[in-house]
Design an enzyme around this catalytic site. Structure first.
Site, PDB file in Angstrom:
ATOM      1  N   SER A 241       0.841  -1.202   0.000  1.00 39.65           N
ATOM      2  CA  SER A 241       0.000   0.000   0.000  1.00 39.65           C
ATOM      3  C   SER A 241       0.871   1.245   0.000  1.00 39.65           C
ATOM      4  CB  SER A 241      -0.894   0.030   1.241  1.00 39.65           C
ATOM      5  OG  SER A 241      -0.170   0.478   2.381  1.00 39.65           O
ATOM      6  N   ASP A 242       0.342   2.330  -0.572  1.00 43.37           N
ATOM      7  CA  ASP A 242       0.992   3.604  -0.326  1.00 43.37           C
ATOM      8  C   ASP A 242       0.876   3.892   1.171  1.00 43.37           C
ATOM      9  OD1 ASP A 242       2.276   6.017  -0.669  1.00 43.37           O
ATOM     10  OD2 ASP A 242       1.056   6.630  -2.369  1.00 43.37           O
ATOM     11  N   TRP A 243       1.726   4.778   1.655  1.00 48.31           N
ATOM     12  CA  TRP A 243       1.832   4.996   3.102  1.00 48.31           C
ATOM     13  C   TRP A 243       0.591   5.731   3.635  1.00 48.31           C
ATOM     14  CZ3 TRP A 243       5.256   2.291   1.069  1.00 48.31           C
ATOM     15  CH2 TRP A 243       6.401   1.827   1.729  1.00 48.31           C
TER      16      TRP A 243
END
Length: 722
Positions: A241-243
């Site tokens: 996932s993106d952060w």
């Protein structure tokens, strides 16, 4: 074409054995952050943490594990690479592999397992703050450069993490914005580069985007992750996932998104941490979903030689190698784009210049430490002013005038931008911008006078302006397409004093140039890395012949863009890609709007002639079309030309763009030399996505084959009947 990397049966057996031996707690620790840039380890089974790092322009500096504060050591300086936009402007696939190799070798040298790059989202709107991290407005060009870049990275036993999947087209409301897109646009425009990245590039990992698509967040999106990525494309790599991109525990658990990362240090409270464990223990979520994620992570670890018998053969990598700097310089040289050279002012002759005026803040500014997660702790960065002075030596007096005022924004770690970037700050930003405008105008009165005086006294004048990472940055979109800091006013005044001023601009996205008809010479550079200044000087003084071409359209004004016309840009809540595939050059073609500089444009210090177009269909059953032609360097200097091949359907049965890029090649020729070029078109190059059939379809009919030096400068035409 299925997933490019074949599964090893023995490795799969080892993965199954490990999954059975792991406890639920151990498996949970592997699928979420246990640090800001790493997952948990299972030491008893020899499973290390997965260590990640930004980013696309070099390996980011080290942070403390639980807070966004640099470690403070002096061992994490690295090579500052040209941005993805700069790399794409080279149109050089071999150079893309080398740039990827440098990034991978430095990531491995810093002990990283995953480098969060490249960024391959398409440039839909010139105002997007992260455009400088992306490659192009065209899916064919983005795919062609992404594939070798990924292979170069992974040659070093480091995983590329291609981002941001998918339809990540703006920074405004980036955590919640819903991108409404139809299937045909999705498959024809926004997915091809990602498909090529996993099927041809063999990317070991991929990053799920922040935004939603048609109502569902990308990191919880079954259609995107399970349907398209896993089933249709056969992907068995790791999805990260993106952060901060995961919002719902159950939905994220039940799709094949494997690792949840975020910007906060409450690691045990991540959605795929204790909340998931509790749900499994209550019987609300099956443990098998965690097993699937762990398998994908372990498979990547085996491919990276992180575990298993091959650990001793894993490459060690290195960083700050002199060879890396040479590749960075060459990439910078090939990335810079000569937009205008009407009077032949360039290249300059150094021996004829006794006094040179260099005007503009970007002449003396470094850009490596900004832009959001793309920021780099560069070993060094040579600004244009330094590059020019170093090249000229002491026989030429170089006068520098800042020209315009840029408010300083000191960096502080009291409040980290990374965490604040997930919060809304629009009112605060707007108020700050108004204060800055007043301050800028007050300071510019004096700076303008100083710049004009320097211009009058010099033999030659070079203006170096453009954007910086106050505008090109993660977490925000630009308010408009204009040059900031009243630069347009200064340029107009300079041109009144010296009509032969050489205008050079540095930035990450197109800017309006209302003075362009009066300027004889314009050179554009994206953020070109640590060797920017040297490349700059080499091109200005003719040591290097410019060969960069625009990988995106430069509109004359923002109002000409489809995103301005349909009002679907930089807004909160929901954006509809109602223009479908009509943006960039496709839109300008459709509406017959003349851009300032078209897609594929870029001048040289020499000239090239095209001739002898030949179309020949293969008789091997593939239906491939061989497009052959000759190109000759008719000038007096050695140079490189990017030949571009477009396909234009004639009387199509369904709505199609007027023309689309389908192939290209970069050719280097000595003066007077010629070369025969052959490019191949497959059936897929004539296809469109049929939403009813949910597949690509090719219609019989007539197609015009266009060969040229840009999307507007077509030199050869041929008719092909399919």
């Amino acid at each position: 074409m299925k997933w490019a990397l074949k599964r090893d049966q023995k490795t799969e057996e080892q993965i199954e054995k490990l999954v059975k031996e792991l406890t639920l707690d151990e498996k949970i620790s592997m699928i979420h952050g246990a640090g800001l840039f790493q997952t948990g380890a299972v030491e008893r089974l020899g499973i290390p943490p997965l260590k990640c790092s930004d980013g696309p322009m070099g390996v980011r500096n080290e942070f403390h594990n639980e807070k966004w504060v640099p470690s403070g050591n002096n061992d994490d300086y690295v090579t500052y690479l040209p941005s993805n936009s700069a790399l794409a402007s080279s149109w050089n696939t071999k150079l893309a592999w080398k740039a990827g190799y440098v990034l991978g070798e430095e990531a491995r040298g810093r002990g990283k397992d995953v480098i969060l790059a490249p960024g391959i989202n398409l440039k839909r709107d010139p105002l997007c703050g992260r455009n400088f991290e992306y490659m192009s407005e065209d899916p064919k060009l983005a795919a062609a450069l992404a594939v070798p870049f990924i292979k170069g990275v992974q040659e070093n036993d480091v995983a590329a993490c291609v981002k941001h999947f998918a339809c990540n087209v703006q920074e405004t409301d980036r955590l919640m914005v819903d991108t409404i897109v139809d299937d045909r646009t999705l498959y024809e425009i926004y997915l091809p580069a990602f498909k090529a990245a996993v099927q041809e590039g063999g990317s070991y990992s991929l990053m799920g985007a922040y935004n939603r698509i048609n109502g569902t967040h990308c990191c919880e999106n079954k259609q995107l992750l399970d349907g398209i990525l896993r089933e249709e494309w056969g992907y068995d790599g790791t999805v990260i996932s993106d952060w901060g991109a995961v919002h719902k525990m159950k939905e994220a658990a039940e799709v094949t998104m494997d690792v949840e990362m975020s910007v906060y240090p409450d690691f045990d409270d991540y959605k795929l941490a204790n909340p998931l464990k509790e749900a499994i223990e209550k019987g609300e979520v099956p443990e098998s979903v965690v097993d699937s994620k762990v398998r994908n992570i372990l498979r990547m670890m085996f491919r990276l030689k992180m575990i298993g018998k091959q650990q001793s053969t894993r490459k060690a990598g290195s960083y700050n190698d002199p060879v890396h700097r040479e590749i960075t310089l060459r990439t910078a040289e090939e990335s810079m784009i000569l937009l205008k050279n009407e009077s032949g002012k360039l290249p300059l002759e150094r021996k004829k210049i006794r006094k040179l005026a260099v005007i503009g803040q970007n002449a003396a500014k470094v850009h490596s430490d900004g832009g959001g997660s793309a920021e780099i702790k560069a070993l060094y960065e040579i600004c244009p002013l330094m590059g020019i002075k170093a090249y000229l030596g002491g026989n030429t007096e170089v006068i520098y005038a800042p020209g315009y005022y840029v408010p300083e924004k000191p960096k502080t770690f009291d409040t980290n931008w990374q965490e604040k970037s997930l919060e809304e700050q629009e009112e605060e930003k707007a108020a700050q911008r108004e204060k800055e405008k007043l301050l800028i105008h007050e300071q510019n009165v004096r700076l303008f006078e100083e710049a004009l005086r320097a211009a009058k006294e010099a033999d030659e004048v070079i203006f170096v302006g453009g954007l910086n990472h106050d505008f090109d940055s993660e977490g925000l979109d630009r308010a408009d397409m204009k040059l900031p800091y009243e630069q347009d006013m200064l340029i107009e005044e300079l041109l009144k004093v010296r009509k032969d001023v050489i205008i050079t601009l540095i930035g990450g996205s197109p800017v309006e140039m209302p003075w362009r008809h009066h300027a004889e010479t314009i050179l554009w550079s994206y953020y070109a890395g640590m060797e920017t200044g040297n490349a700059f000087a080499e091109i200005l003084f003719g040591e290097v012949n410019p060969s960069g071409k625009l990988a995106e359209t430069f509109p004359a004004r923002y109002e000409d863009c489809v995103t301005a016309k349909n009002g679907q840009s930089g807004i909160q809540g929901s954006i509809s890609l109602s223009e479908r595939f009509y943006f960039g050059y496709r839109y300008f073609d459709k509406e017959r709007i003349a851009p300032a500089f078209c897609f594929g444009h870029g001048l040289s210090y020499t000239q090239f002639a095209y001739s002898n177009l030949s179309l020949k269909q293969e008789k091997d059953g593939t239906g491939a079309l061989k497009v052959s032609f000759s190109i000759k360097n008719t000038g007096k200097k050695a140079g490189a030309e990017v030949v571009q091949l477009y396909v234009a359907p004639i009387a199509p049965k369904v709505e199609r763009p007027a023309k689309e890029l389908k192939s290209f090649a970069k050719v280097k020729l000595q003066p007077g030399k010629s070369e025969k070029i052959t490019l191949t078109l497959t059936h897929q190059d004539f296809a469109y996505f049929d939403s009813d059939k949910h597949d690509f379809t090719v219609n019989s009919g007539d197609y015009e084959i266009l060969v040229g030096t840009s999307s507007e400068d077509i030199r050869l035409k041929g008719l092909y009947t399919l």
